[in-house]
Design a protein around this motif. Structure first.
Motif, PDB file in Angstrom:
ATOM      1  N   LEU A   1       0.824  -1.203   0.000  1.00  9.66           N
ATOM      2  CA  LEU A   1       0.000   0.000   0.000  1.00  9.66           C
ATOM      3  C   LEU A   1       0.865   1.262   0.000  1.00  9.66           C
ATOM      4  CD1 LEU A   1      -2.786   1.416   0.352  1.00  9.66           C
ATOM      5  CD2 LEU A   1      -2.380   1.251   2.807  1.00  9.66           C
ATOM      6  N   ILE A   2       1.884   1.281   0.815  1.00 10.13           N
ATOM      7  CA  ILE A   2       2.741   2.460   0.911  1.00 10.13           C
ATOM      8  C   ILE A   2       3.547   2.664  -0.371  1.00 10.13           C
ATOM      9  CG2 ILE A   2       4.692   3.463   2.168  1.00 10.13           C
ATOM     10  CD1 ILE A   2       3.508   2.103   4.688  1.00 10.13           C
ATOM     11  N   ARG A   3       4.016   1.564  -0.995  1.00 12.00           N
ATOM     12  CA  ARG A   3       4.719   1.700  -2.283  1.00 12.00           C
ATOM     13  C   ARG A   3       3.783   2.241  -3.360  1.00 12.00           C
ATOM     14  NH1 ARG A   3       7.221  -3.076  -0.792  1.00 12.00           N
ATOM     15  NH2 ARG A   3       5.803  -4.280  -2.071  1.00 12.00           N
ATOM     16  N   ASP A   4       2.512   1.825  -3.319  1.00 12.37           N
ATOM     17  CA  ASP A   4       1.531   2.336  -4.263  1.00 12.37           C
ATOM     18  C   ASP A   4       1.328   3.844  -4.070  1.00 12.37           C
ATOM     19  OD1 ASP A   4      -0.472   2.109  -6.311  1.00 12.37           O
ATOM     20  OD2 ASP A   4      -1.988   2.256  -4.721  1.00 12.37           O
ATOM     21  N   LEU A   5       1.245   4.273  -2.827  1.00  5.63           N
ATOM     22  CA  LEU A   5       1.141   5.705  -2.548  1.00  5.63           C
ATOM     23  C   LEU A   5       2.386   6.454  -3.033  1.00  5.63           C
ATOM     24  CD1 LEU A   5      -0.383   5.664   1.044  1.00  5.63           C
ATOM     25  CD2 LEU A   5      -1.513   6.403  -1.069  1.00  5.63           C
ATOM     26  N   ALA A   6       3.548   5.857  -2.853  1.00  3.62           N
ATOM     27  CA  ALA A   6       4.790   6.487  -3.312  1.00  3.62           C
ATOM     28  C   ALA A   6       4.790   6.648  -4.830  1.00  3.62           C
ATOM     29  CB  ALA A   6       5.998   5.666  -2.855  1.00  3.62           C
ATOM     30  N   ASP A   7       4.246   5.658  -5.540  1.00  2.00           N
ATOM     31  CA  ASP A   7       4.174   5.762  -7.001  1.00  2.00           C
ATOM     32  C   ASP A   7       3.291   6.924  -7.442  1.00  2.00           C
ATOM     33  OD1 ASP A   7       5.856   3.623  -7.411  1.00  2.00           O
ATOM     34  OD2 ASP A   7       4.224   2.171  -7.661  1.00  2.00           O
ATOM     35  N   ARG A   8       2.282   7.250  -6.645  1.00  2.00           N
ATOM     36  CA  ARG A   8       1.362   8.339  -6.977  1.00  2.00           C
ATOM     37  C   ARG A   8       1.872   9.711  -6.529  1.00  2.00           C
ATOM     38  NH1 ARG A   8      -4.396   5.872  -5.003  1.00  2.00           N
ATOM     39  NH2 ARG A   8      -4.068   3.778  -5.795  1.00  2.00           N
ATOM     40  N   ALA A   9       2.838   9.729  -5.648  1.00  2.00           N
ATOM     41  CA  ALA A   9       3.314  10.998  -5.090  1.00  2.00           C
ATOM     42  C   ALA A   9       3.983  11.851  -6.160  1.00  2.00           C
ATOM     43  CB  ALA A   9       4.281  10.727  -3.942  1.00  2.00           C
ATOM     44  N   VAL A  10       3.684  13.120  -6.148  1.00  2.00           N
ATOM     45  CA  VAL A  10       4.264  14.066  -7.092  1.00  2.00           C
ATOM     46  C   VAL A  10       5.550  14.654  -6.522  1.00  2.00           C
ATOM     47  CG1 VAL A  10       3.868  16.228  -8.324  1.00  2.00           C
ATOM     48  CG2 VAL A  10       1.989  14.604  -8.022  1.00  2.00           C
ATOM     49  N   ASP A  11       5.530  14.956  -5.239  1.00  2.00           N
ATOM     50  CA  ASP A  11       6.678  15.561  -4.563  1.00  2.00           C
ATOM     51  C   ASP A  11       7.766  14.504  -4.352  1.00  2.00           C
ATOM     52  OD1 ASP A  11       8.499  16.738  -2.814  1.00  2.00           O
ATOM     53  OD2 ASP A  11       6.944  17.633  -1.561  1.00  2.00           O
ATOM     54  N   PRO A  12       8.984  14.719  -4.862  1.00  2.00           N
ATOM     55  CA  PRO A  12      10.049  13.718  -4.713  1.00  2.00           C
ATOM     56  C   PRO A  12      10.430  13.451  -3.255  1.00  2.00           C
ATOM     57  CG  PRO A  12      10.808  15.596  -6.031  1.00  2.00           C
ATOM     58  CD  PRO A  12       9.402  15.862  -5.658  1.00  2.00           C
ATOM     59  N   PHE A  13      10.333  14.461  -2.391  1.00  2.00           N
ATOM     60  CA  PHE A  13      10.640  14.271  -0.975  1.00  2.00           C
ATOM     61  C   PHE A  13       9.649  13.299  -0.336  1.00  2.00           C
ATOM     62  CE2 PHE A  13       9.983  15.468   3.482  1.00  2.00           C
ATOM     63  CZ  PHE A  13      11.261  15.230   3.974  1.00  2.00           C
ATOM     64  N   ILE A  14       8.370  13.505  -0.608  1.00  2.00           N
ATOM     65  CA  ILE A  14       7.331  12.628  -0.067  1.00  2.00           C
ATOM     66  C   ILE A  14       7.496  11.215  -0.613  1.00  2.00           C
ATOM     67  CG2 ILE A  14       4.833  12.205   0.013  1.00  2.00           C
ATOM     68  CD1 ILE A  14       5.792  14.561   1.752  1.00  2.00           C
ATOM     69  N   LYS A  15       7.816  11.120  -1.892  1.00  2.58           N
ATOM     70  CA  LYS A  15       8.017   9.807  -2.515  1.00  2.58           C
ATOM     71  C   LYS A  15       9.135   9.039  -1.804  1.00  2.58           C
ATOM     72  CE  LYS A  15       8.467   7.609  -6.945  1.00  2.58           C
ATOM     73  NZ  LYS A  15       7.980   7.767  -8.292  1.00  2.58           N
ATOM     74  N   GLN A  16      10.260   9.707  -1.556  1.00  5.89           N
ATOM     75  CA  GLN A  16      11.378   9.056  -0.873  1.00  5.89           C
ATOM     76  C   GLN A  16      11.010   8.660   0.552  1.00  5.89           C
ATOM     77  OE1 GLN A  16      14.231   7.955  -2.120  1.00  5.89           O
ATOM     78  NE2 GLN A  16      13.415   8.603  -4.085  1.00  5.89           N
ATOM     79  N   ARG A  17      10.272   9.500   1.247  1.00  2.38           N
ATOM     80  CA  ARG A  17       9.857   9.190   2.618  1.00  2.38           C
ATOM     81  C   ARG A  17       8.945   7.967   2.645  1.00  2.38           C
ATOM     82  NH1 ARG A  17      10.897  12.842   7.041  1.00  2.38           N
ATOM     83  NH2 ARG A  17       9.631  11.274   8.038  1.00  2.38           N
TER      84      ARG A  17
ATOM     85  N   LEU B   1       8.820   5.537   0.372  1.00  2.00           N
ATOM     86  CA  LEU B   1       9.607   4.358   0.027  1.00  2.00           C
ATOM     87  C   LEU B   1      10.434   3.895   1.227  1.00  2.00           C
ATOM     88  CD1 LEU B   1      10.736   5.242  -3.595  1.00  2.00           C
ATOM     89  CD2 LEU B   1       9.052   3.515  -2.892  1.00  2.00           C
ATOM     90  N   ALA B   2      10.976   4.826   1.978  1.00  2.00           N
ATOM     91  CA  ALA B   2      11.728   4.475   3.184  1.00  2.00           C
ATOM     92  C   ALA B   2      10.810   3.823   4.219  1.00  2.00           C
ATOM     93  CB  ALA B   2      12.403   5.712   3.763  1.00  2.00           C
ATOM     94  N   LEU B   3       9.595   4.321   4.328  1.00  2.00           N
ATOM     95  CA  LEU B   3       8.630   3.735   5.262  1.00  2.00           C
ATOM     96  C   LEU B   3       8.250   2.315   4.837  1.00  2.00           C
ATOM     97  CD1 LEU B   3       6.780   4.043   7.717  1.00  2.00           C
ATOM     98  CD2 LEU B   3       5.078   5.061   6.182  1.00  2.00           C
ATOM     99  N   SER B   4       8.094   2.091   3.542  1.00  2.00           N
ATOM    100  CA  SER B   4       7.726   0.754   3.075  1.00  2.00           C
ATOM    101  C   SER B   4       8.811  -0.264   3.403  1.00  2.00           C
ATOM    102  CB  SER B   4       7.427   0.756   1.575  1.00  2.00           C
ATOM    103  OG  SER B   4       8.605   0.910   0.821  1.00  2.00           O
ATOM    104  N   VAL B   5      10.068   0.167   3.366  1.00  2.00           N
ATOM    105  CA  VAL B   5      11.174  -0.728   3.716  1.00  2.00           C
ATOM    106  C   VAL B   5      11.083  -1.139   5.183  1.00  2.00           C
ATOM    107  CG1 VAL B   5      13.684  -0.837   3.986  1.00  2.00           C
ATOM    108  CG2 VAL B   5      12.692   0.107   1.917  1.00  2.00           C
ATOM    109  N   ARG B   6      10.639  -0.224   6.031  1.00  2.00           N
ATOM    110  CA  ARG B   6      10.511  -0.549   7.459  1.00  2.00           C
ATOM    111  C   ARG B   6       9.450  -1.613   7.695  1.00  2.00           C
ATOM    112  NH1 ARG B   6      11.111   4.372  11.404  1.00  2.00           N
ATOM    113  NH2 ARG B   6      11.352   2.577  12.745  1.00  2.00           N
ATOM    114  N   TYR B   7       8.401  -1.626   6.870  1.00  2.00           N
ATOM    115  CA  TYR B   7       7.388  -2.675   6.997  1.00  2.00           C
ATOM    116  C   TYR B   7       7.889  -3.999   6.429  1.00  2.00           C
ATOM    117  CZ  TYR B   7       3.667   0.191   8.849  1.00  2.00           C
ATOM    118  OH  TYR B   7       2.903   0.968   9.670  1.00  2.00           O
TER     119      TYR B   7
END
Length: 62
Positions: free
Chosen positions: A13-29, A31-37
Motif C-alpha cells: 500500500l505504501i509503495r503504491d502511494l509512493a508511485d502516486r506521489a508528485v513531490d520527490p521528498f514525499i516519494k522518498q519518505r 519508500l523508506a517507510l515501506s522498507v521498514r514494513y
C-alpha cells in the motif's frame, strides 16, 4: 503483535502511494517507510554460515 501478512500488505500500500506521489521528498519518505514494513519479514530469514565444519546461523554470530 502484527503478523507478516499485515506487514506485506502495508508495504504494498505504501509503495503504491509512493508511485502516486508528485513531490520527490514525499516519494522518498514513503519508500523508506515501506522498507521498514518489509524489514520484519526479511529479518526472520536465517542464512546458515559454515565456519570450518561447524554450522551456525547469522543470529548466533553476534
Amino acid at each position: 503483535m502484527l503478523d507478516d501478512d499485515f506487514n506485506k500488505e502495508r508495504a504494498i500500500l505504501i509503495r503504491d502511494l509512493a508511485d502516486r506521489a508528485v513531490d520527490p521528498f514525499i516519494k522518498q519518505r514513503l519508500l523508506a517507510l515501506s522498507v521498514r514494513y518489509e524489514a520484519p519479514v526479511l529479518a526472520t530469514t536465517v542464512t546458515p554460515v559454515f565456519i570450518g565444519k561447524q554450522r551456525i546461523s547469522e543470529n548466533e554470530r553476534g
